[in-house]
Motif scaffolding. Structure first.
Motif, mmCIF file in Angstrom:
data_model
loop_
_atom_site.group_PDB
_atom_site.id
_atom_site.type_symbol
_atom_site.label_atom_id
_atom_site.label_comp_id
_atom_site.label_asym_id
_atom_site.label_seq_id
_atom_site.Cartn_x
_atom_site.Cartn_y
_atom_site.Cartn_z
ATOM 1 N N UNK A 42 35.752 48.919 47.571
ATOM 2 C CA UNK A 42 37.233 49.146 47.334
ATOM 3 C C UNK A 42 37.558 48.855 45.867
ATOM 4 N N UNK A 43 38.407 49.676 45.262
ATOM 5 C CA UNK A 43 39.114 49.437 44.139
ATOM 6 C C UNK A 43 38.144 49.227 42.853
ATOM 7 N N UNK A 145 34.649 44.100 36.778
ATOM 8 C CA UNK A 145 35.178 42.792 37.683
ATOM 9 C C UNK A 145 34.415 42.538 38.757
ATOM 10 N N UNK A 146 33.665 43.178 39.412
ATOM 11 C CA UNK A 146 32.550 42.853 40.392
ATOM 12 C C UNK A 146 31.557 41.833 40.198
ATOM 13 N N UNK A 150 25.838 42.187 41.865
ATOM 14 C CA UNK A 150 25.917 43.091 43.259
ATOM 15 C C UNK A 150 24.596 43.530 43.721
ATOM 16 N N UNK A 168 34.971 50.407 34.101
ATOM 17 C CA UNK A 168 35.822 49.482 33.503
ATOM 18 C C UNK A 168 35.367 48.704 32.515
ATOM 19 N N UNK A 171 37.220 46.315 30.115
ATOM 20 C CA UNK A 171 37.623 45.062 30.277
ATOM 21 C C UNK A 171 36.273 44.051 30.303
ATOM 22 N N UNK A 201 39.324 54.884 32.794
ATOM 23 C CA UNK A 201 40.661 54.956 32.390
ATOM 24 C C UNK A 201 40.895 55.773 30.857
ATOM 25 N N UNK B 41 36.388 42.223 49.526
ATOM 26 C CA UNK B 41 35.399 43.250 49.059
ATOM 27 C C UNK B 41 34.387 42.583 48.233
ATOM 28 N N UNK B 43 32.724 41.171 45.150
ATOM 29 C CA UNK B 43 33.033 40.851 43.708
ATOM 30 C C UNK B 43 34.554 40.393 43.772
ATOM 31 N N UNK B 145 41.756 43.431 39.774
ATOM 32 C CA UNK B 145 41.170 44.784 39.466
ATOM 33 C C UNK B 145 41.147 45.682 40.447
ATOM 34 N N UNK B 146 41.026 45.259 41.953
ATOM 35 C CA UNK B 146 41.138 46.135 42.991
ATOM 36 C C UNK B 146 42.189 47.023 43.278
ATOM 37 N N UNK B 149 47.114 48.917 45.945
ATOM 38 C CA UNK B 149 47.346 49.816 47.191
ATOM 39 C C UNK B 149 46.325 49.524 48.157
ATOM 40 N N UNK B 150 45.682 48.521 48.152
ATOM 41 C CA UNK B 150 44.537 48.300 49.140
ATOM 42 C C UNK B 150 45.298 47.983 50.511
ATOM 43 N N UNK B 168 42.243 36.516 40.573
ATOM 44 C CA UNK B 168 42.093 36.967 39.201
ATOM 45 C C UNK B 168 43.612 37.363 38.462
ATOM 46 N N UNK B 171 43.790 38.500 34.479
ATOM 47 C CA UNK B 171 43.874 39.728 33.997
ATOM 48 C C UNK B 171 44.846 40.709 34.276
ATOM 49 N N UNK B 174 45.709 43.359 31.890
ATOM 50 C CA UNK B 174 44.845 44.378 31.635
ATOM 51 C C UNK B 174 44.784 45.261 32.743
ATOM 52 N N UNK B 175 45.358 44.970 33.734
ATOM 53 C CA UNK B 175 45.432 46.188 34.823
ATOM 54 C C UNK B 175 46.986 46.710 35.449
ATOM 55 N N UNK B 176 46.935 47.771 35.775
ATOM 56 C CA UNK B 176 48.321 48.352 36.393
ATOM 57 C C UNK B 176 48.367 47.753 37.983
#
Lengths: 222, 222
Positions: A42-43, A145-146, A150, A168, A171, A201, B41, B43, B145-146, B149-150, B168, B171, B174-176
């Protein structure tokens, strides 16, 4: 917002998922439609990556997107703005898609005239890897970021993917992500996997990815 | 690295997972052991958050960690360095833990003398939410970073969690990521969920989280 068509896909009653996946691939080959199964956590940026990909390829290819989600249709609305044909698949709580569910989606969607169809799978690094959906190839997104470890923890997902997009990368300075180790771990699971660093992005790296897609679609239509 | 004990947990043959979960909770209550099920999730920072939590609480509480993973024991080695008792559970490809698997872990681990045990569930926002593990409470980590909206896309996970750690936060620039929207969406799924913004890397916000844990453990032992 326009109304997005939503269908509820039911888990297949076929016992032999692999056989059904092969049959679906054969059907898609006859229609000249290339289906790509896109997976990730997710994400990690599946929807943004697809938006950027459609933007880059829409003049050359007719593109469709099947958005699989447990709930909501926010991604489908995002994708639609980029001009691709979109359908939302709801899995009714299921954590993955199998070949039967994918085929229900394909049949309802109507793929005639499309060159390339993306199946945006449920955000999950475990279950989707266990089911052949009938797609021609599998791709996944691992976002910076993960973390680069993984492939150690989700071995099957990395084993079944032909392409790993590392998203990403803008970052990278803010995370302890080691790209060399990432490549080493991915290739430990699948020596043939292509690794493409991107930033959905900003568009960085997207050309290498769309070149791969164009070559794949061309080869499939031969 | 020291050798970490690894056990293979098998899916329960009990049909009634909820009944088995209640029985496990009762057993833990008698022993005075508080079990917390931690989900997220891949990471999102479960292991780093646990390391930071152990660091903050190890003088006051005896802590154990059961690390569930499909494969690898990298997280268990990380956790062990912070001085908690650790066992690695391998799920044999399974995407979640049920109450039976958790109980096998608890029995093999040996929780006598422990005040607080964390179950680090498999990194997955779908399947783990469907199974009561027998833990006293559920917590989850959503990392910046995810995206905010999750809760729209993974409704069940947010419904079953008592605490949502938003990790996190270093950061955020750096993220919306919209924290207000995040809170709104989480509370849409579960109006009672506590939301605690943290940065496991720097320690920001961890005190509010450990205060919650200390109060929970104290109440459980009454």
């Amino acid at each position: 917002m326009d109304k997005i068509r939503i269908i509820e896909v039911k888990q297949s009653i076929f016992e032999n998922n692999d056989r059904q996946a092969d049959a679906l691939r054969k059907k898609l080959k006859e229609k000249g439609v290339y289906l790509l199964n896109l997976m990730s956590s997710p994400g990690s940026g599946k929807t943004t990556t697809l938006s950027r990909t459609i933007e880059a390829l829409s003049k050359e290819l007719n593109i469709g997107v099947m958005e699989a989600d447990i709930d909501s249709d926010v991604d489908a609305h995002t994708i639609e703005k980029f001009g691709a044909k979109v359908i939302q698949l709801h899995t009714g709580g299921m954590c993955h898609l199998d070949a039967g569910m994918t085929e229900q989606g394909i049949d309802e969607f109507g793929v005639e005239g499309l060159d390339l169809v993306f199946l945006e799978n449920v955000g999950n690094l475990v279950c989707p890897a266990e089911f052949d959906t009938g797609a021609v190839k599998n791709a996944m997104i691992l976002s910076v970021p993960e973390g680069h470890d993984k492939p150690l923890k989700y071995p099957l997902m990395f084993s079944v993917c032909d392409v790993v997009l590392v998203n990403k990368i803008d970052v990278l300075p803010y995370f302890d992500f080691d790209m060399e180790k990432c490549e080493e771990y991915v290739h430990m699971r699948n020596p043939k996997a292509q690794i493409i660093p991107i930033c959905a992005k900003t568009g960085e790296g997207i050309e290498k990815w769309t070149d791969w897609l164009k070559a794949e679609v061309a080869a499939w239509k031969e």
